[in-house]
Design a protein around this motif. Structure first.
Motif, PDB file in Angstrom:
ATOM      1  N   ARG A 112      42.415   6.180  35.828  1.00  0.00           N
ATOM      2  CA  ARG A 112      43.178   6.305  37.074  1.00  0.00           C
ATOM      3  C   ARG A 112      44.122   7.518  37.004  1.00  0.00           C
ATOM      4  O   ARG A 112      44.216   8.308  37.943  1.00  0.00           O
ATOM      5  CB  ARG A 112      43.985   5.029  37.313  1.00  0.00           C
ATOM      6  CG  ARG A 112      44.357   4.837  38.782  1.00  0.00           C
ATOM      7  CD  ARG A 112      45.169   3.565  38.961  1.00  0.00           C
ATOM      8  NE  ARG A 112      44.494   2.395  38.430  1.00  0.00           N
ATOM      9  CZ  ARG A 112      45.103   1.429  37.736  1.00  0.00           C
ATOM     10  NH1 ARG A 112      46.376   1.501  37.484  1.00  0.00           N
ATOM     11  NH2 ARG A 112      44.422   0.389  37.299  1.00  0.00           N
ATOM     12  N   MET A 113      44.790   7.676  35.882  1.00  0.00           N
ATOM     13  CA  MET A 113      45.737   8.796  35.744  1.00  0.00           C
ATOM     14  C   MET A 113      45.001  10.125  35.818  1.00  0.00           C
ATOM     15  O   MET A 113      45.444  11.065  36.484  1.00  0.00           O
ATOM     16  CB  MET A 113      46.485   8.691  34.403  1.00  0.00           C
ATOM     17  CG  MET A 113      47.581   7.653  34.405  1.00  0.00           C
ATOM     18  SD  MET A 113      48.618   7.761  32.952  1.00  0.00           S
ATOM     19  CE  MET A 113      47.516   7.370  31.652  1.00  0.00           C
ATOM     20  N   CYS A 114      43.858  10.194  35.114  1.00  0.00           N
ATOM     21  CA  CYS A 114      43.112  11.454  35.097  1.00  0.00           C
ATOM     22  C   CYS A 114      42.568  11.764  36.492  1.00  0.00           C
ATOM     23  O   CYS A 114      42.504  12.931  36.897  1.00  0.00           O
ATOM     24  CB  CYS A 114      41.968  11.384  34.080  1.00  0.00           C
ATOM     25  SG  CYS A 114      42.563  11.383  32.392  1.00  0.00           S
ATOM     26  N   GLU A 115      42.190  10.709  37.204  1.00  0.00           N
ATOM     27  CA  GLU A 115      41.653  10.920  38.545  1.00  0.00           C
ATOM     28  C   GLU A 115      42.734  11.494  39.468  1.00  0.00           C
ATOM     29  O   GLU A 115      42.461  12.390  40.286  1.00  0.00           O
ATOM     30  CB  GLU A 115      41.129   9.570  39.089  1.00  0.00           C
ATOM     31  CG  GLU A 115      40.163   9.698  40.234  1.00  0.00           C
ATOM     32  CD  GLU A 115      39.007  10.637  39.933  1.00  0.00           C
ATOM     33  OE1 GLU A 115      38.758  11.508  40.774  1.00  0.00           O
ATOM     34  OE2 GLU A 115      38.389  10.525  38.839  1.00  0.00           O
ATOM     35  N   THR A 116      43.945  11.008  39.304  1.00  0.00           N
ATOM     36  CA  THR A 116      45.051  11.486  40.155  1.00  0.00           C
ATOM     37  C   THR A 116      45.282  12.972  39.952  1.00  0.00           C
ATOM     38  O   THR A 116      45.379  13.739  40.920  1.00  0.00           O
ATOM     39  CB  THR A 116      46.343  10.701  39.806  1.00  0.00           C
ATOM     40  OG1 THR A 116      46.043   9.330  39.809  1.00  0.00           O
ATOM     41  CG2 THR A 116      47.443  10.991  40.811  1.00  0.00           C
ATOM     42  N   ILE A 117      45.367  13.395  38.691  1.00  0.00           N
ATOM     43  CA  ILE A 117      45.644  14.816  38.421  1.00  0.00           C
ATOM     44  C   ILE A 117      44.445  15.671  38.817  1.00  0.00           C
ATOM     45  O   ILE A 117      44.598  16.801  39.295  1.00  0.00           O
ATOM     46  CB  ILE A 117      46.058  15.034  36.944  1.00  0.00           C
ATOM     47  CG1 ILE A 117      46.385  16.499  36.657  1.00  0.00           C
ATOM     48  CG2 ILE A 117      45.018  14.595  35.965  1.00  0.00           C
ATOM     49  CD1 ILE A 117      47.772  16.864  36.917  1.00  0.00           C
ATOM     50  N   ARG A 118      43.239  15.096  38.678  1.00  0.00           N
ATOM     51  CA  ARG A 118      42.042  15.854  39.045  1.00  0.00           C
ATOM     52  C   ARG A 118      42.044  16.122  40.559  1.00  0.00           C
ATOM     53  O   ARG A 118      41.785  17.241  41.000  1.00  0.00           O
ATOM     54  CB  ARG A 118      40.786  15.079  38.637  1.00  0.00           C
ATOM     55  CG  ARG A 118      39.508  15.873  38.904  1.00  0.00           C
ATOM     56  CD  ARG A 118      38.257  15.135  38.521  1.00  0.00           C
ATOM     57  NE  ARG A 118      38.113  14.999  37.085  1.00  0.00           N
ATOM     58  CZ  ARG A 118      38.236  13.873  36.405  1.00  0.00           C
ATOM     59  NH1 ARG A 118      38.492  12.745  37.028  1.00  0.00           N
ATOM     60  NH2 ARG A 118      38.079  13.839  35.099  1.00  0.00           N
ATOM     61  N   THR A 119      42.377  15.079  41.319  1.00  0.00           N
ATOM     62  CA  THR A 119      42.423  15.237  42.780  1.00  0.00           C
ATOM     63  C   THR A 119      43.454  16.308  43.143  1.00  0.00           C
ATOM     64  O   THR A 119      43.217  17.161  44.012  1.00  0.00           O
ATOM     65  CB  THR A 119      42.823  13.895  43.430  1.00  0.00           C
ATOM     66  OG1 THR A 119      42.001  12.890  42.875  1.00  0.00           O
ATOM     67  CG2 THR A 119      42.656  13.939  44.927  1.00  0.00           C
TER      68      THR A 119
END
Lengths: 500, 826
Positions: free
Chosen positions: A463-470
């Protein structure tokens, strides 16, 4: 430690019974006194006598130390007086036998037993509870310490201590400490509606020492399970961790409780082989030290971990503000007993995640260990994400500035400057490079979480990685860059045409 | 209007009169000019006229009439030479004939005319005036000199100086200007003397001496001024100053009576003081004897008879004089221990272990207290065996295992004010095996025991006249090192101090050396506080102090290039550089915004500030940019880190983003600055850059009143043991406590815990590198640069280490040869 100098402890004999109760009491007392002790028999009572009418079999083992001015006869006299007092206070509910310890019991020895230590050498078989009492006489004063061993839960209660300087009150003080060391037993039943009710052993008998020996509204019960085999022999005793029952109402032997637990359903479904019991516990230690340990890493407790402590109050009252705490270098929190609000909720954080949220009654035990998931992999990712966010900010700011300079230079038709700035823009990390860093971080940390079999951490990392990726995809978009380059090329071509 | 009209008419009359006169002169051989003012009636123009109006020359005609004309040329006009030339030509013409005669006649005619213009602004015509009608030409410059002399007589010196300075600027070689200038200096000096400004008078007289050493009454005036200055200096006990003035007089006018008078008086005083010193030494009061001997040679160093007794007393009780710009405990607004605090703490503390040397950035330790320290049970127990004998020069008494255990106990007792949470987390118990041996039981095995125990020290606070009656004798008995002497002993500071120092503090050897010693060592350290590093250097050169350290690099390089200085002093590089960095307060609300922190980081031009403000020379090898808060050569330093490059535009963009995030307002940020001129200038420059990106920065220097809360700290520090020192450095309470790290993110806290729990130097270094990366990349701090430090020691001092770790390393072993300047100050 309690000091007594007057007649405050003198027993009042004005006990009021109803007739039926008195007859019943006499019968049961007679039966109990007539029974010869059978040491090897397990403490399983006759199903004939209901629990609420079944008196406790209590063995009091007295050990003395100190100066020689106290003779054995004096101690015997105190025993007799004490027994009289206990009989009058708990008439019917306690069958008390006094024993003299075969070997000396010291105060330190009493205090040294942990809650779940094995049965002491002074335990008397066949009794429900054995209460060890140490008497230390020093220059006219008597120091008394009592500690209960409960056979049903096979646990020790807290040490009850007193000091008395008036010889006339010695027996009274001994009886009082014994009473204070006593923990009533409740058999629990889970109602179909989810509420919990219980029956207090010998709860139908009145007592002079209601507060000390009985259960009141607001008292805390610590539940445990007794697991039996087909032959109804005890297989295991399972304490239910981080679960407390708060007594919300009492009616003679009946109690109603509210459960506070870290688990949704801490009690198993009803079974003939599993019985659910509870002991009334009251805070007796000045503080409880809670040590927070990551699962499987007992040697490295969680130091400097952020925790939050909040009083659990009835829903009608306004919620209290939480106390922010940090564990010390040993991963421990020293929580002080609060008589006003014994029940609290402790929340353990790791970065932005909650590792544990448990109820706790401070002061019941001196030490507690709280096992939490090992969150180190996820926390490291949180740090890396924070740094990546910071770098993304820098990158976006720098990129915007360079693009603005390019536009200005193009407007001013300074093409050499435009070329150098475009080269500078190309030098900046691209979206692909940034996303590749995020992917690498995600891959490594998820692998670490999978190795640790921590599914929750894995999901949180994703979830954290997805946020920064977005965020990176949004702010490092190619389109604007390409548009700028196209515009600049067009303007340049127009300029070159004009120049020709 | 009327007035100007009248003037015009008057000028016209003069012009017509002059024209009639000239015309008649041209037409007739004996012209009789009329209507002009006679010379005797002419008034010297006023200063205002001379300064503000068109310069006018006076042409005095034969009949004493004066014709006022615009400045003639050439200047000065050679009237007599012209007349002689005409006469010579006329003689020549007699011998000639024909064309030659005509040519000479034309030449005579040319020489015989002076072209002038009248001072009428409207009339630009030129007139030719026959030379033979001119008696004299009084130039404008001569009129100015005349006015100057008149102003001198009226004591209007400032107006006179205005005229004189213009004259000196425009016609420096005009006859009489130099003399007028000398007169001015003399008169001005007398005036200054009369006004009670003898220093100014002396300066003027020096100038006069340079121009004309034989100026009348110069010696008398100079002697009078010198007398006043010397008497004033002596009254203020500034003997060096008095000697300077006397020496100055003597060099210019040898054996002046004033010099001789003071020489006699000061010599007598010096002899008397030295006699008192002898008496004090005879009474075994060596400290007083040494102080008196120093006072004696300070009074008049030229007496040869002082040298012997001075050597005897100064070498018996050796007193080292140190010059500093920062005193310990003097910085109100700076909330951290300063370098001076740490430096002087080493003097007064006897640590169980202390740093002996740094090799490749790693600190190696030594101990003065233990003979042996051995690990047992894989490091869980350490047996420490105490030294029972000490060298006579060591300022140390025998310490028992009980005392050591007591000191350690005070550090691990939570109720003690000295409680060290970190040490307590390692140490389980202390067991005293014997009076000379103890065993430490560790619950966690430390990677190295020496740095852990280096924080345990015996310290000496200032000794007061009234000892606390509750403390036992053994607790009061010093263990060693130096102790800060109380104020009552410091009262005589002016006798001990240098004249330019603002304040002095005294440290005395805690355990005095035995009288039976053959070679004595330094027994007292006198620390002189100066207002600037330049003053420190001045005091070094004058001989007022013997040692200093921490000078700004620019000053140090000048001294390194100075051969004379290098002949007198050792300049030794200290192994520990000083690191400069910016630390953000973790409790600061605005600085929790990452955009703002990044904006601040982008707006610091580290290379430029290092070169322009810190080193002031881009080629200096004594400073370098760093990426860590500890030494760049430390193995734990993460030198691969690339701090943000200076980009004011990016900083501005991020500041705007931060403003947006903080609801449109950027609160003022308060920056506290470490003491020192270099830090002050660099911090101001950084603040200037930050103001350029729209931030409001309040710079609070050490002498300002303390701020309520600081946001940014410009810190200067030395961190030889990052594994131990990084925690208190980051902690808000500057201690090794967990609570101090409350405001940091969990991932930084856990990384610090990892450093703390690392069991080997390798794992410590890798954890520190990782922590460094997190700190710098998350902009928790901005490492700036590190600057090498140098120790400057006079060459009469012996025994100091060649590569000192700090300024006072092994100071109890240093010796000092008696020395004082044998010449008067120049």
């Amino acid at each position: 430690m309690r000091n007594s100098f007057g007649f405050s402890g003198i027993v009042r004999r004005s006990v009021q019974h109803n007739l039926l109760f008195a007859i019943l009491l006499l019968c049961i007392t007679g039966i109990a006194q007539g029974q010869s002790p059978k040491p090897e028999k397990p403490p399983v009572h006759s199903p004939v006598t209901p629990l609420n009418l079944r008196p406790y079999k209590i063995a009091v083992v007295i050990s003395s130390s100190g100066d020689s001015t106290v003779s054995a006869e004096t101690i015997k006299r105190w025993e007799i007086e004490c027994q009289h007092l206990l009989t009058s206070w708990h008439s019917g509910s306690w069958n008390t036998d006094f024993h003299t310890a075969s070997s000396s019991i010291t105060n330190n020895e009493l205090a040294a037993y942990t809650r779940t230590a094995p049965a002491p050498h002074w335990h008397i078989s066949g009794s429900d509870k054995t209460i060890g009492v140490t008497l230390s006489c020093h220059t006219g004063s008597l120091a008394i310490a009592s500690r209960e061993w409960d056979q049903l839960s096979q646990t020790y209660g807290p040490v009850s201590q007193a000091e008395c300087h008036d010889e006339r009150e010695f027996a009274n003080e001994i009886a009082t400490t014994i009473t204070q060391a006593f923990r009533p037993i409740v058999e629990l039943k889970l109602r179909p509606d989810g509420e919990i009710e219980g029956v207090i052993q010998a709860g139908e008998f009145p007592s002079q020492h209601q507060t000390a020996s009985h259960i009141d509204q607001g008292d805390m019960l610590l539940p445990f399970l007794r697991v039996l085999n087909r032959k109804q022999e005890l297989v295991a005793i399972q304490p239910i961790p981080w679960t407390y029952l708060q007594v919300t109402g009492t009616d003679r032997a009946q109690v109603e409780c509210t459960m506070h637990s870290t688990f949704q359903s801490p009690f198993p479904k009803s079974s003939r082989r599993v019985s659910t019991w509870a002991l009334r516990e009251r805070p007796s230690y000045p503080k409880t030290v809670v040590t927070i340990i990551p699962r499987g890493k007992k040697q490295t407790p969680l130091a400097a971990t952020r925790c939050e402590l909040i009083n659990i109050t009835p829903e009608s009252t306004s919620p209290a503000s939480p106390r922010q705490l940090l564990t010390d270098r040993n991963g421990s929190l020293a929580l002080e007993t609060d008589p006003e609000h014994p029940l609290k909720r402790l929340t353990v954080f790791s970065g932005q995640s909650v590792l544990a949220r448990v109820p706790i009654v401070v002061g019941i035990v001196p030490e507690l260990e709280l096992d939490v998931p090992d969150d180190s992999a996820r926390l490291a990712v949180e740090g890396e994400i924070a740094i990546l966010e910071s770098e993304l900010l820098d990158l976006v700011a720098t990129r915007e500035i360079v693009m603005a300079r390019i536009r200005t230079a193009a407007d001013q038709e300074r093409w050499a400057k435009v070329d150098s700035l475009l080269a500078e823009l190309d030098q900046l990390p691209s979206q692909q490079a940034f996303l590749a860093r995020i992917d690498k971080l995600q891959l490594n940390s998820i692998f670490a979480a999978q190795q640790a079999k921590d599914r929750v951490a894995e999901l949180r990392i994703k979830r954290m990685c997805e946020t920064i990726r977005t965020s990176a995809q949004k702010h490092l978009d190619h389109t604007r860059l390409n548009d700028l380059k196209t515009n600049v090329t067009t303007e340049r071509q127009q300029f070159e045409k004009r120049s020709m | 209007m009327q007035r100007s009209c009248r003037q015009s008419v008057f000028i016209l009359q003069i012009a017509l009169t002059a024209w009639a006169c000239i015309a008649s002169a041209l037409l007739a051989d004996e012209p009789v000019p009329e209507g002009l003012t006679k010379l005797r009636d002419m008034q010297t123009p006023t200063a205002q006229t001379l300064l503000n109006e068109t310069p006018i020359d006076w042409i005095v005609l034969l009949n004493e009439d004066v014709l006022r004309v615009h400045q003639i040329s050439p200047r000065p006009f050679p009237l007599q030479e012209r007349k002689q030339a005409i006469a010579a030509k006329e003689v020549e013409r007699i011998r000639l004939a024909g064309e030659a005669k005509d040519r000479v006649t034309r030449e005579i005619e040319e020489l015989s005319r002076l072209i002038v213009t009248l001072p009428d602004e409207t009339d630009r015509r030129e007139f030719s005036l026959p030379i033979r009608q001119i008696r004299a030409v009084i130039h404008h410059e001569e009129l100015v000199l005349r006015r100057i002399e008149l102003l001198y007589a009226e004591n209007q010196l400032s107006l006179a100086y205005e005229l004189l300075s213009r004259l000196q600027r425009e016609h420096p070689n005009w006859s009489g200007v130099n003399e007028a200038g000398q007169n001015f200096l003399s008169l001005e000096a007398r005036q200054k003397l009369k006004d009670g400004q003898p220093e100014s008078a002396l300066r003027l007289l020096n100038e006069l001496y340079e121009r004309n050493p034989r100026f009348p009454e110069l010696q008398t005036t100079l002697a009078a001024v010198t007398k006043i200055l010397a008497e004033s200096a002596i009254a203020n006990r500034q003997f060096s100053r008095a000697q300077y003035f006397l020496n100055h007089l003597n060099k210019k006018f040898p054996n002046d009576p004033v010099y001789q008078q003071f020489e006699k008086e000061l010599g007598r005083q010096a002899t008397e003081i030295m006699q008192k010193a002898d008496e004090a030494a005879a009474g075994k009061d060596f400290r007083t004897a040494s102080q008196l001997a120093r006072q004696s040679v300070q009074r008049w160093p030229l007496l040869n008879s002082l040298a012997g007794p001075f050597k005897r007393h100064a070498e018996r009780d050796q007193q080292l004089h140190i010059g500093v710009t920062e005193l310990p405990g003097q910085h109100r607004a700076y909330p951290f221990p300063t370098l001076a605090d740490e430096q002087f703490e080493r003097l007064t503390h006897v640590s169980l272990f202390e740093i002996d040397r740094l090799k490749d950035g790693v600190a190696y330790y030594k101990t003065r207290l233990f003979d042996d320290w051995e690990p047992r049970f894989l490091g869980r127990r350490w047996t420490l065996t105490l030294r029972q004998f000490h060298q006579p020069h060591e300022s140390l008494r025998a310490v028992s295992a009980y005392e050591i255990a007591q000191r350690i106990q005070s550090r691990v007792d939570p109720s003690s004010s000295e409680y060290d949470e970190r040490l307590a987390s390692f140490l389980d118990s202390v067991e005293i095996n014997s009076p000379t041996q103890l065993t430490l039981h560790f619950r966690r095995v430390p990677a190295r025991i020496e740095p852990l125990l280096a924080s345990v020290a015996f310290s000496h606070l200032a000794t007061t006249s009234r000892e606390d009656s509750n403390t036992s004798k053994s607790e009061n008995e010093p263990v060693g090192g130096f102790r800060l002497v109380s104020e009552d002993l410091a009262n005589n500071k002016k006798d001990q101090g240098t004249e330019e120092s603002l304040r002095e503090i005294f440290y005395r050897r805690a355990i005095p050396e035995s009288d039976r010693q053959k070679q004595f060592h330094i027994s007292e350290i006198v620390v002189h506080h100066f207002e600037s590093p330049e003053r420190v250097v001045q005091a070094l050169q004058r001989g007022d102090i013997d040692m200093t350290s921490g000078l700004p690099d620019v000053l140090l390089r000048q001294l390194q290039r100075n051969d004379l200085f290098n002949r007198q002093f050792f300049i030794q590089k200290i192994q520990q550089p000083v690191t400069h960095l910016l630390q953000f307060n973790p409790n600061s609300v605005p600085l929790k915004t990452v955009e703002l922190r990044n904006a601040l980081a982008f707006a610091v031009d580290r290379p430029r500030i290092l070169n322009d403000f810190v080193l002031r020379d881009s080629k200096s090898p004594n400073g370098r940019l760093v990426s860590t808060p500890y030494y760049s050569n430390n193995p734990a330093a993460n030198n691969e880190l690339v701090p943000r490059q200076f980009d004011l535009s990016a900083g501005l963009a991020l500041a705007l983003a931060a403003r947006h995030k903080l609801q449109g307002t950027l609160p003022a940020l308060t920056m506290v600055v470490a003491p020192g001129e270099v830090a002050k200038e660099a911090a101001e420059e950084i603040a200037r850059s930050w103001r350029q990106i729209g931030l409001t920065i309040n710079v609070v220097h050490t002498d300002d009143s303390p701020p309520e809360q600081w946001d940014i700290a410009y810190r200067t520090l030395q961190m030889p043991e990052p594994a131990l020192e990084l925690w208190p450095f980051l902690s808000a309470d500057q201690k090794n406590t967990i609570v101090g790290l409350k405001s940091y993110p969990d991932w930084i806290r856990q990384q610090l815990i990892q450093v703390d729990r690392a069991g080997s130097p390798t794992s410590i270094n890798s954890s520190l590198k990782e922590l460094d990366r997190l700190l710098v990349n998350s902009t928790t701090l901005i490492p700036l640069w590190e600057v090498d430090q140098f120790l400057i020691v006079r060459k009469n001092i012996h025994g100091f280490p060649q590569n000192p770790v700090h300024s006072f390393q092994n100071i109890e072993q240093w010796t000092l040869d008696a020395w004082y300047p044998k010449e008067l100050p120049q």
